[in-house]
Scaffold this motif. Structure first.
Motif, PDB file in Angstrom:
ATOM      1  N   TRP A 252       0.837  -0.844   0.106  1.00  0.00           N
ATOM      2  CA  TRP A 252       0.219  -0.103   0.153  1.00  0.00           C
ATOM      3  C   TRP A 252       0.844   1.224   0.069  1.00  0.00           C
ATOM      4  O   TRP A 252       0.589   2.320  -0.586  1.00  0.00           O
ATOM      5  N   ASN A 253       2.059   1.311   0.688  1.00  0.00           N
ATOM      6  CA  ASN A 253       2.775   2.155   0.815  1.00  0.00           C
ATOM      7  C   ASN A 253       3.387   2.764  -0.627  1.00  0.00           C
ATOM      8  O   ASN A 253       3.324   3.925  -0.881  1.00  0.00           O
ATOM      9  N   ALA A 254       3.624   1.651  -1.618  1.00  0.00           N
ATOM     10  CA  ALA A 254       4.099   2.015  -2.804  1.00  0.00           C
ATOM     11  C   ALA A 254       2.996   2.554  -3.652  1.00  0.00           C
ATOM     12  O   ALA A 254       3.252   3.518  -4.436  1.00  0.00           O
ATOM     13  N   ILE A 255       1.872   2.097  -3.551  1.00  0.00           N
ATOM     14  CA  ILE A 255       0.765   2.546  -4.328  1.00  0.00           C
ATOM     15  C   ILE A 255       0.431   3.918  -3.892  1.00  0.00           C
ATOM     16  O   ILE A 255       0.176   4.844  -4.512  1.00  0.00           O
ATOM     17  N   ALA A 256       0.520   4.135  -2.458  1.00  0.00           N
ATOM     18  CA  ALA A 256       0.115   5.498  -2.014  1.00  0.00           C
ATOM     19  C   ALA A 256       1.106   6.795  -2.545  1.00  0.00           C
ATOM     20  O   ALA A 256       0.839   8.003  -2.337  1.00  0.00           O
ATOM     21  N   ASN A 257       2.203   6.233  -2.578  1.00  0.00           N
ATOM     22  CA  ASN A 257       3.448   7.089  -2.913  1.00  0.00           C
ATOM     23  C   ASN A 257       3.575   7.351  -4.458  1.00  0.00           C
ATOM     24  O   ASN A 257       4.911   7.819  -4.930  1.00  0.00           O
ATOM     25  N   ASP A 258       2.687   6.768  -5.144  1.00  0.00           N
ATOM     26  CA  ASP A 258       2.918   6.923  -6.826  1.00  0.00           C
ATOM     27  C   ASP A 258       3.073   8.358  -7.007  1.00  0.00           C
ATOM     28  O   ASP A 258       2.005   9.042  -6.700  1.00  0.00           O
ATOM     29  N   PRO A 259       4.024   8.815  -7.848  1.00  0.00           N
ATOM     30  CA  PRO A 259       4.141  10.143  -8.130  1.00  0.00           C
ATOM     31  C   PRO A 259       3.050  10.755  -8.774  1.00  0.00           C
ATOM     32  O   PRO A 259       2.820  11.700  -8.681  1.00  0.00           O
ATOM     33  N   LYS A 260       2.295   9.804  -9.542  1.00  0.00           N
ATOM     34  CA  LYS A 260       1.250  10.638 -10.447  1.00  0.00           C
ATOM     35  C   LYS A 260       0.211  11.037  -9.491  1.00  0.00           C
ATOM     36  O   LYS A 260      -0.558  12.097  -9.958  1.00  0.00           O
ATOM     37  N   LEU A 261      -0.199  10.322  -8.431  1.00  0.00           N
ATOM     38  CA  LEU A 261      -1.168  10.797  -7.547  1.00  0.00           C
ATOM     39  C   LEU A 261      -1.019  12.059  -6.942  1.00  0.00           C
ATOM     40  O   LEU A 261      -1.880  13.147  -6.888  1.00  0.00           O
ATOM     41  N   TRP A 262       0.339  12.301  -6.585  1.00  0.00           N
ATOM     42  CA  TRP A 262       0.772  13.771  -6.111  1.00  0.00           C
ATOM     43  C   TRP A 262       0.788  14.614  -6.948  1.00  0.00           C
ATOM     44  O   TRP A 262       0.656  15.935  -6.529  1.00  0.00           O
ATOM     45  N   MET A 263       1.144  14.273  -8.091  1.00  0.00           N
ATOM     46  CA  MET A 263       1.175  15.276  -9.019  1.00  0.00           C
ATOM     47  C   MET A 263      -0.412  15.927  -9.261  1.00  0.00           C
ATOM     48  O   MET A 263      -0.302  17.266  -9.457  1.00  0.00           O
ATOM     49  N   ILE A 264      -1.300  15.213  -9.274  1.00  0.00           N
ATOM     50  CA  ILE A 264      -2.504  15.628  -9.420  1.00  0.00           C
ATOM     51  C   ILE A 264      -2.820  16.580  -8.182  1.00  0.00           C
ATOM     52  O   ILE A 264      -3.512  17.738  -8.448  1.00  0.00           O
ATOM     53  N   HIS A 265      -2.823  16.359  -7.151  1.00  0.00           N
ATOM     54  CA  HIS A 265      -2.758  16.904  -5.842  1.00  0.00           C
ATOM     55  C   HIS A 265      -2.100  18.199  -6.000  1.00  0.00           C
ATOM     56  O   HIS A 265      -2.666  19.465  -5.346  1.00  0.00           O
ATOM     57  N   CYS A 266      -0.895  18.263  -6.319  1.00  0.00           N
ATOM     58  CA  CYS A 266      -0.009  19.484  -6.430  1.00  0.00           C
ATOM     59  C   CYS A 266      -0.815  20.359  -7.564  1.00  0.00           C
ATOM     60  O   CYS A 266      -0.829  21.774  -7.189  1.00  0.00           O
ATOM     61  N   ARG A 267      -1.484  20.002  -8.534  1.00  0.00           N
ATOM     62  CA  ARG A 267      -1.970  20.857  -9.430  1.00  0.00           C
ATOM     63  C   ARG A 267      -3.234  21.497  -8.766  1.00  0.00           C
ATOM     64  O   ARG A 267      -3.788  22.414  -9.531  1.00  0.00           O
ATOM     65  N   ASN A 268      -3.637  21.024  -7.809  1.00  0.00           N
ATOM     66  CA  ASN A 268      -4.858  21.476  -7.232  1.00  0.00           C
ATOM     67  C   ASN A 268      -4.729  22.627  -6.141  1.00  0.00           C
ATOM     68  O   ASN A 268      -5.431  23.648  -5.703  1.00  0.00           O
ATOM     69  N   LEU A 269      -3.325  23.000  -5.913  1.00  0.00           N
ATOM     70  CA  LEU A 269      -2.800  24.038  -4.954  1.00  0.00           C
ATOM     71  C   LEU A 269      -1.892  25.094  -5.903  1.00  0.00           C
ATOM     72  O   LEU A 269      -0.798  24.623  -6.296  1.00  0.00           O
ATOM     73  N   LEU A 270      -2.663  25.820  -6.361  1.00  0.00           N
ATOM     74  CA  LEU A 270      -1.960  26.815  -7.616  1.00  0.00           C
ATOM     75  C   LEU A 270      -1.202  27.640  -7.054  1.00  0.00           C
ATOM     76  O   LEU A 270      -1.180  28.307  -5.978  1.00  0.00           O
ATOM     77  N   LEU A 271       0.129  27.716  -7.754  1.00  0.00           N
ATOM     78  CA  LEU A 271       1.102  28.907  -7.413  1.00  0.00           C
ATOM     79  C   LEU A 271       1.077  30.023  -8.659  1.00  0.00           C
ATOM     80  O   LEU A 271       0.652  29.534  -9.655  1.00  0.00           O
ATOM     81  N   SER A 272       1.638  30.930  -8.392  1.00  0.00           N
ATOM     82  CA  SER A 272       2.039  31.861  -9.712  1.00  0.00           C
ATOM     83  C   SER A 272       3.070  31.267 -10.461  1.00  0.00           C
ATOM     84  O   SER A 272       3.691  30.112 -10.125  1.00  0.00           O
ATOM     85  N   ALA A 273       3.274  31.646 -11.566  1.00  0.00           N
ATOM     86  CA  ALA A 273       4.395  31.113 -12.423  1.00  0.00           C
ATOM     87  C   ALA A 273       5.813  31.310 -12.043  1.00  0.00           C
ATOM     88  O   ALA A 273       6.493  30.271 -12.001  1.00  0.00           O
ATOM     89  N   ALA A 274       5.952  32.313 -11.326  1.00  0.00           N
ATOM     90  CA  ALA A 274       7.358  32.410 -10.449  1.00  0.00           C
ATOM     91  C   ALA A 274       7.395  31.204  -9.483  1.00  0.00           C
ATOM     92  O   ALA A 274       8.376  30.739  -9.269  1.00  0.00           O
ATOM     93  N   GLY A 275       6.379  31.098  -8.697  1.00  0.00           N
ATOM     94  CA  GLY A 275       6.125  30.188  -7.599  1.00  0.00           C
ATOM     95  C   GLY A 275       6.411  28.719  -8.276  1.00  0.00           C
ATOM     96  O   GLY A 275       7.196  27.953  -7.677  1.00  0.00           O
TER      97      GLY A 275
END
Length: 360
Positions: free
Chosen positions: A18-41
């Motif tokens: 489960w640890n390997a599945i939960a740490n899949d980079p693709k999942l965290w990439m999606i969550h990152c994109r839900n927390l928007l930053l400026s272009a500079a950020g």
């Protein structure tokens, strides 16, 4: 459908599989994109969380974004105070290393962001009037006071632009041009290299108090209570927005909306295509400002406003909900600028404050 970040962290503790599945980079990439930053950020974070082989540490990046968003929503920040002006602060700009302020004491100060000692500030003096506005663009400082406009690199004068018939109240610059607004009711578009005035925009019937532009349009606000949208480069007025009951003191826009503040203590959000007022933020229904709204700025998810009630308020850009009220100044807050990590504000109380949300 994916698990939320908290559930992913809990699932990662169940087993190695489960640890390997939960740490899949693709999942965290999606969550990152839900927390928007400026272009500079975004650029800054990628420089910190991209490995030499090009792989991105998405979970670590999300963790940092989550911490920063939490700090903004909860008001977790440190406040540093810069003192040195002898009268109120009228305008402020900053970059990664400097804070630049203009004041009613007729001076401009350039502060080192890393230290708030008065002796570390460069003072540009000699002017006979209040520094009404300035704009810091890359290594060029452009400011206007009373009836002149001056472009500077460090403390060396690069151009003097003469043409307005009265005090210049607002300006913005990019690599090619300066656009200024004046008490003479006009906006002017200047070539930043030659200082030549390429166009004069007429339509307001009173002083132009605020403006913003991008490559396609200029939006201006005036003492006549109206907001105008002008096309670039031809300078034709395409829209006039009616709704404020007093002078419009600040405007900001993106591809969808215009946000304005005024002497009527209201913040209004407008549809930039139709000119329709979508929402009004007031002190009764929205827990808004009880004093004149002096300045505001917006990014991808929030609005920050400053007012004569000695506060700054943080609002949700999408819903208009008040998220936070910031108090530290002892008099009205006249100006602000922010990025993903900090707010810099100026006040009638003669101080400049840096609110850092990245260190808590």
């Amino acid at each position: 459908m994916f698990l939320d970040p908290v559930s992913l962290c809990q699932a990662s503790r169940v087993s190695k599989a489960w640890n390997a599945i939960a740490n899949d980079p693709k999942l965290w990439m999606i969550h990152c994109r839900n927390l928007l930053l400026s272009a500079a950020g975004e650029r800054k974070q990628r420089s910190l969380y991209v490995d030499p082989d090009g792989s991105v540490q998405w979970k670590e990046m999300y963790s940092e974004r989550f911490r920063l968003r939490r700090n903004w929503l909860k008001g977790y920040c440190t406040v540093r105070t810069f003192e040195g002006h002898t009268q109120g602060i009228s305008c402020v700009q900053f970059d990664e290393t400097r804070i630049v302020t203009g004041s009613w004491d007729k001076t401009i100060k350039v502060w080192n962001r890393r230290t708030n000692t008065a002796w570390a500030a460069l003072t540009l003096s000699g002017h006979s009037g209040t520094v009404q506005c300035l704009h810091l663009h890359k290594n060029r400082l452009v400011w206007d006071l009373s009836t002149d406009k001056v472009g500077w690199v460090g403390a060396a004068c690069r151009a003097t632009m003469v043409g307005h018939l009265h005090t210049v109240r607002c300006l913005q610059a990019d690599d090619d041009r300066v656009i200024s607004g004046s008490y003479d009711h006009t906006l002017k578009i200047w070539d930043i290299r030659s200082g030549h005035c390429n166009a004069t925009l007429r339509g307001h019937t009173d002083a132009v108090l605020c403006l913003q532009f991008d490559g396609q349009r200029v939006v201006s606000g005036s003492k006549d209570t109206f907001i105008k949208v002008w096309d670039l480069p031809d300078g034709n007025c395409k829209l006039t927005l009616y709704g404020h009951q007093a002078a419009v003191t600040c405007v900001q826009f993106d591809e969808r909306r215009i946000i304005s503040g005024a002497l009527d203590r209201l913040i209004k959000i407008w549809n930039i295509c139709t000119g329709e007022c979508i929402q009004t933020l007031d002190w009764i229904r929205s827990e808004g400002h009880t004093g004149v709204v002096r300045h505001l700025q917006a990014d991808r998810w929030k609005i920050v406003s400053a007012a004569d009630d000695k506060t700054m308020k943080v609002w949700s850009l999408d819903t208009g909900a008040r998220l936070l009220t910031l108090r530290s100044h002892t008099d009205g807050v006249t100006c602000l600028q922010f990025n993903d990590e900090v707010i810099v504000s100026g006040s009638y109380d003669k101080t400049v404050k840096l609110w850092d949300f990245s260190v808590c």
